[in-house]
Design a protein around this motif. Sequence first.
Motif, PDB file in Angstrom:
ATOM      1  N   LEU A   1       0.717  -0.622   0.161  1.00  0.00           N
ATOM      2  CA  LEU A   1       0.007  -0.038  -0.399  1.00  0.00           C
ATOM      3  C   LEU A   1       0.953   1.372   0.139  1.00  0.00           C
ATOM      4  O   LEU A   1       0.568   2.422  -0.528  1.00  0.00           O
ATOM      5  N   ALA A   2       1.621   1.508   0.496  1.00  0.00           N
ATOM      6  CA  ALA A   2       2.636   1.745   1.034  1.00  0.00           C
ATOM      7  C   ALA A   2       3.523   2.030  -0.458  1.00  0.00           C
ATOM      8  O   ALA A   2       3.708   3.217  -0.934  1.00  0.00           O
ATOM      9  N   LEU A   3       3.889   1.529  -1.062  1.00  0.00           N
ATOM     10  CA  LEU A   3       4.665   1.187  -2.496  1.00  0.00           C
ATOM     11  C   LEU A   3       3.540   1.792  -3.466  1.00  0.00           C
ATOM     12  O   LEU A   3       4.049   3.263  -3.852  1.00  0.00           O
TER      13      LEU A   3
ATOM     14  N   ILE B   1      -6.038   2.441 -10.097  1.00  0.00           N
ATOM     15  CA  ILE B   1      -6.036   0.920 -10.363  1.00  0.00           C
ATOM     16  C   ILE B   1      -5.180   0.044 -10.764  1.00  0.00           C
ATOM     17  O   ILE B   1      -4.989  -0.869 -10.637  1.00  0.00           O
ATOM     18  N   ALA B   2      -4.380   0.971 -11.591  1.00  0.00           N
ATOM     19  CA  ALA B   2      -3.477   0.103 -12.770  1.00  0.00           C
ATOM     20  C   ALA B   2      -1.982  -0.178 -11.703  1.00  0.00           C
ATOM     21  O   ALA B   2      -1.191  -0.692 -12.166  1.00  0.00           O
ATOM     22  N   THR B   3      -1.796   1.326 -10.866  1.00  0.00           N
ATOM     23  CA  THR B   3      -0.547   0.992  -9.457  1.00  0.00           C
ATOM     24  C   THR B   3      -0.381  -0.462  -8.287  1.00  0.00           C
ATOM     25  O   THR B   3      -0.162  -0.831  -8.272  1.00  0.00           O
ATOM     26  N   SER B   4      -2.161   0.075  -8.281  1.00  0.00           N
ATOM     27  CA  SER B   4      -2.596  -1.370  -6.749  1.00  0.00           C
ATOM     28  C   SER B   4      -2.399  -2.357  -7.392  1.00  0.00           C
ATOM     29  O   SER B   4      -2.074  -3.688  -6.891  1.00  0.00           O
TER      30      SER B   4
ATOM     31  N   PHE C   1      -0.234  -3.992  -9.732  1.00  0.00           N
ATOM     32  CA  PHE C   1       0.827  -4.272  -9.733  1.00  0.00           C
ATOM     33  C   PHE C   1       1.676  -4.442  -8.369  1.00  0.00           C
ATOM     34  O   PHE C   1       2.125  -5.208  -8.242  1.00  0.00           O
ATOM     35  N   THR C   2       1.065  -3.693  -7.598  1.00  0.00           N
ATOM     36  CA  THR C   2       1.517  -3.369  -6.397  1.00  0.00           C
ATOM     37  C   THR C   2       1.076  -4.811  -4.949  1.00  0.00           C
ATOM     38  O   THR C   2       1.508  -6.025  -4.730  1.00  0.00           O
ATOM     39  N   ALA C   3      -0.340  -4.982  -5.235  1.00  0.00           N
ATOM     40  CA  ALA C   3      -1.581  -6.094  -4.545  1.00  0.00           C
ATOM     41  C   ALA C   3      -1.328  -7.442  -5.339  1.00  0.00           C
ATOM     42  O   ALA C   3      -0.882  -8.821  -4.078  1.00  0.00           O
ATOM     43  N   ILE C   4      -0.538  -7.610  -6.904  1.00  0.00           N
ATOM     44  CA  ILE C   4      -0.660  -8.932  -7.214  1.00  0.00           C
ATOM     45  C   ILE C   4       0.927  -9.251  -7.034  1.00  0.00           C
ATOM     46  O   ILE C   4       1.359 -10.458  -6.497  1.00  0.00           O
ATOM     47  N   ILE C   5       1.903  -8.536  -8.182  1.00  0.00           N
ATOM     48  CA  ILE C   5       2.876  -8.723  -7.935  1.00  0.00           C
ATOM     49  C   ILE C   5       4.324  -8.834  -7.211  1.00  0.00           C
ATOM     50  O   ILE C   5       4.774  -9.284  -6.401  1.00  0.00           O
ATOM     51  N   VAL C   6       4.148  -7.209  -6.832  1.00  0.00           N
ATOM     52  CA  VAL C   6       4.669  -6.536  -5.514  1.00  0.00           C
ATOM     53  C   VAL C   6       4.448  -8.029  -3.959  1.00  0.00           C
ATOM     54  O   VAL C   6       5.634  -8.342  -3.097  1.00  0.00           O
ATOM     55  N   THR C   7       3.503  -8.514  -3.823  1.00  0.00           N
ATOM     56  CA  THR C   7       3.145  -8.911  -2.260  1.00  0.00           C
ATOM     57  C   THR C   7       3.292  -9.905  -3.007  1.00  0.00           C
ATOM     58  O   THR C   7       4.058 -11.418  -2.016  1.00  0.00           O
ATOM     59  N   ARG C   8       3.227 -11.218  -3.828  1.00  0.00           N
ATOM     60  CA  ARG C   8       3.510 -11.944  -4.555  1.00  0.00           C
ATOM     61  C   ARG C   8       5.394 -12.260  -4.830  1.00  0.00           C
ATOM     62  O   ARG C   8       5.165 -13.264  -3.726  1.00  0.00           O
ATOM     63  N   VAL C   9       6.400 -11.052  -5.098  1.00  0.00           N
ATOM     64  CA  VAL C   9       7.987 -11.196  -4.487  1.00  0.00           C
ATOM     65  C   VAL C   9       8.184 -11.016  -3.313  1.00  0.00           C
ATOM     66  O   VAL C   9       8.462 -12.041  -2.707  1.00  0.00           O
ATOM     67  N   ILE C  10       7.596 -10.349  -2.468  1.00  0.00           N
ATOM     68  CA  ILE C  10       7.269 -10.383  -0.624  1.00  0.00           C
ATOM     69  C   ILE C  10       7.470 -11.792  -0.714  1.00  0.00           C
ATOM     70  O   ILE C  10       8.195 -12.433   0.433  1.00  0.00           O
ATOM     71  N   VAL C  11       5.751 -12.910  -0.686  1.00  0.00           N
ATOM     72  CA  VAL C  11       5.503 -13.247   0.065  1.00  0.00           C
ATOM     73  C   VAL C  11       5.849 -14.805  -0.493  1.00  0.00           C
ATOM     74  O   VAL C  11       6.508 -15.543   0.723  1.00  0.00           O
ATOM     75  N   ASN C  12       6.623 -14.956  -1.510  1.00  0.00           N
ATOM     76  CA  ASN C  12       7.613 -15.494  -1.978  1.00  0.00           C
ATOM     77  C   ASN C  12       8.386 -15.661  -1.148  1.00  0.00           C
ATOM     78  O   ASN C  12       9.568 -16.330  -0.456  1.00  0.00           O
ATOM     79  N   THR C  13       9.584 -14.067  -0.778  1.00  0.00           N
ATOM     80  CA  THR C  13      10.916 -14.218  -0.482  1.00  0.00           C
ATOM     81  C   THR C  13      11.030 -14.735   1.049  1.00  0.00           C
ATOM     82  O   THR C  13      11.509 -15.813   1.203  1.00  0.00           O
ATOM     83  N   VAL C  14       9.044 -14.647   1.986  1.00  0.00           N
ATOM     84  CA  VAL C  14       9.362 -14.629   3.030  1.00  0.00           C
ATOM     85  C   VAL C  14       9.119 -16.321   3.470  1.00  0.00           C
ATOM     86  O   VAL C  14       9.724 -17.029   4.480  1.00  0.00           O
ATOM     87  N   TRP C  15       7.951 -16.594   2.261  1.00  0.00           N
ATOM     88  CA  TRP C  15       7.439 -18.243   3.182  1.00  0.00           C
ATOM     89  C   TRP C  15       7.800 -19.175   1.873  1.00  0.00           C
ATOM     90  O   TRP C  15       7.797 -20.392   2.172  1.00  0.00           O
ATOM     91  N   GLY C  16       8.038 -18.350   0.665  1.00  0.00           N
ATOM     92  CA  GLY C  16       8.473 -19.672  -0.243  1.00  0.00           C
ATOM     93  C   GLY C  16      10.168 -20.023  -0.098  1.00  0.00           C
ATOM     94  O   GLY C  16      10.283 -20.040   0.432  1.00  0.00           O
ATOM     95  N   GLY C  17       9.286 -21.726  -0.988  1.00  0.00           N
ATOM     96  CA  GLY C  17      11.291 -22.339  -1.501  1.00  0.00           C
ATOM     97  C   GLY C  17      11.619 -23.469  -0.133  1.00  0.00           C
ATOM     98  O   GLY C  17      12.635 -23.201   0.074  1.00  0.00           O
TER      99      GLY C  17
END
Length: 613
Positions: free
Chosen positions: A481-483, A584-587, A589-605
């Motif tokens: 949200l901040a991004l 709408i365009a930035t939300s 991007f951040t809600a789907i792609i940015v959060t997915r990258v963060i979630v995968n970094t913290v919990w993935g693999g």
Amino acid sequence: MLNQNSFFKVLIVLFMVLMCGLYALPNLYGEDNAVQISGSRNATVTAALETRITTALAEQNIPIKSVEFANEQLLIRLPDSDSQLKARDFLDRELGTDYVVAMNLAPDTPEWLEGLGGTPMKLGLDLRGGVHFLMEVDMNEAISKSLEDAESDFRTALREEKLRYRSVNVRDGFIDIQFRDEETLDKAEFFLENRNRDLTYQEMDDLVLRARFSELKLAEIRDYAVKQNITIIRNRVNQLGVAEPVVQKQGAERIVVQLPGIQDTAQAKEILNATATLEFRMVDQDNDVRDAIAGRVPPGSQLLYEGERPVLLDKRIVVTGNHIIDANSGVDEYGLPQVSISLDSEGGNKMSRNTRENVGKPMATVFIEYKATGERDANDKLIFERHEEVINVATIRGQFASNFQITGLDSPKEARDLSLLLRAGALIAPIQIVEERTVGPSLGQENIDLGMQAIIWGLVLVMVFMLVYYKAFGVVADIALALNLVMIVGIMSMIPGATLTLPGMAGIVLTVGMAVDANVLIFERIREEIRDGRSPQQAIHQGYDSAFSTILDANITTFIAGLILFAVGTGPIKGFSITLMIGIATSMFTAIIVTRVIVNTVWGGRRVNKLAI
């Protein structure tokens, strides 16, 4: 292993976030109150002028932050708005009419950031303060001018075709051409119908052929009058050094003009409302001016005055001011003021033909100005008074075309003012200010403060809710949200011509609330998958994949609504729709792609037994 980031996706996220963050950075540095000085065609801004101004302001005890000389303009930064007003008033008196002095707000962006193209967001009138005008175009005069041009064209064309006529007169919305016999009338009608298909023709009594503009042509004239006036008003504003003006069409006959940072409404009205042009016409030597003074003005002639001296002119116009492409003030060989005129190719051809045929005869330069009466006619149209004055009568010594001089002006100032108006362009039709608003700088700052409070409070409350309700995943949503907010500001700063208005700030507040919708859908789907017995890694994968189509559909429909608002709206509506669509365009991007990258970094693999969601 599920939920692992690809290097390409991480690179895209980092690039977008860093790029938007870089271009959002200039907004943190703010702006300085400034006075901008630019030269005219008679005077240029030099280093000597910089020294003179700096010394003069110091003598007046007006503090200066800095003085910058670039692009043949001088920018004086001042510590506050009071110093800015004092400096502007003093420099106006000190420099006279040779220089244009305008108030401005200059970005305080560091040089390294400016070198990368970084600039702060442009603020609208309701945030910066300034002047708002709603202007109405006199369509009756626009149509009358077109009829007069057609009348002149008829006279020339019929003479060249050797079709003799008794008279050609413009009446209420039509042109009457009277002929000597029926045969000539029929030939002329056939000739004119094939020559000019924008008019309809009708035979009347007394061997009169009546011509009218078609409805399609009338609509074209009205549209052209508004568009051309918009272009000319922009030119006038630009010549005065006003920063970031807004000039746009509203409705069929109105123009909105917004001048951010300008507080002197009298000066702005004088510049924008000035409707001046020239006409070049031959002096009528076949009739006696004394008869015209006594009230017996011959048909086809007009009595005007050069000062107090009466001059009888032919009504036929040789060239109008619409053909002027440049006008410079200066002095002739005797040191007297003059204006050098340059015409376009069509105007040059007309002038060349006329001067070739009339060597040794006098030609007059007529200055025309339209002044609004403030009254309206029965059709609720504005009423304007047309003031005409002969400023010069000269004998044609030889053939000339596109370049010549106007003399007989009273002063250098009159020459400069006339050249400015003609250079900026003659308004196709007169205009009147029907609505006027002034927004003070303090009110603009108050709007900014209140808008920022709304954005901050909305952001904080949404962040707290997500943190409490979704725990660790709420932190991820809060980062996104901040991004998202940073990206909105960065993109708004990058788009040329994008302006942030008070409704635009409302659009940002709305986007802050809407931006977490996508994360709510994703997180709730992850919860459902966990309740159905899937592993944390499978739940994350299915949650993002399954919610994507729903998120896309919801955001596309809202984006389409924003596009429609932008297409049909004006002013504040456009400001709201721009920030809404960018949000709408930035939300997404951040809600789907940015959060997915963060979630995968913290919990993935890796093996995860429980998710904090």
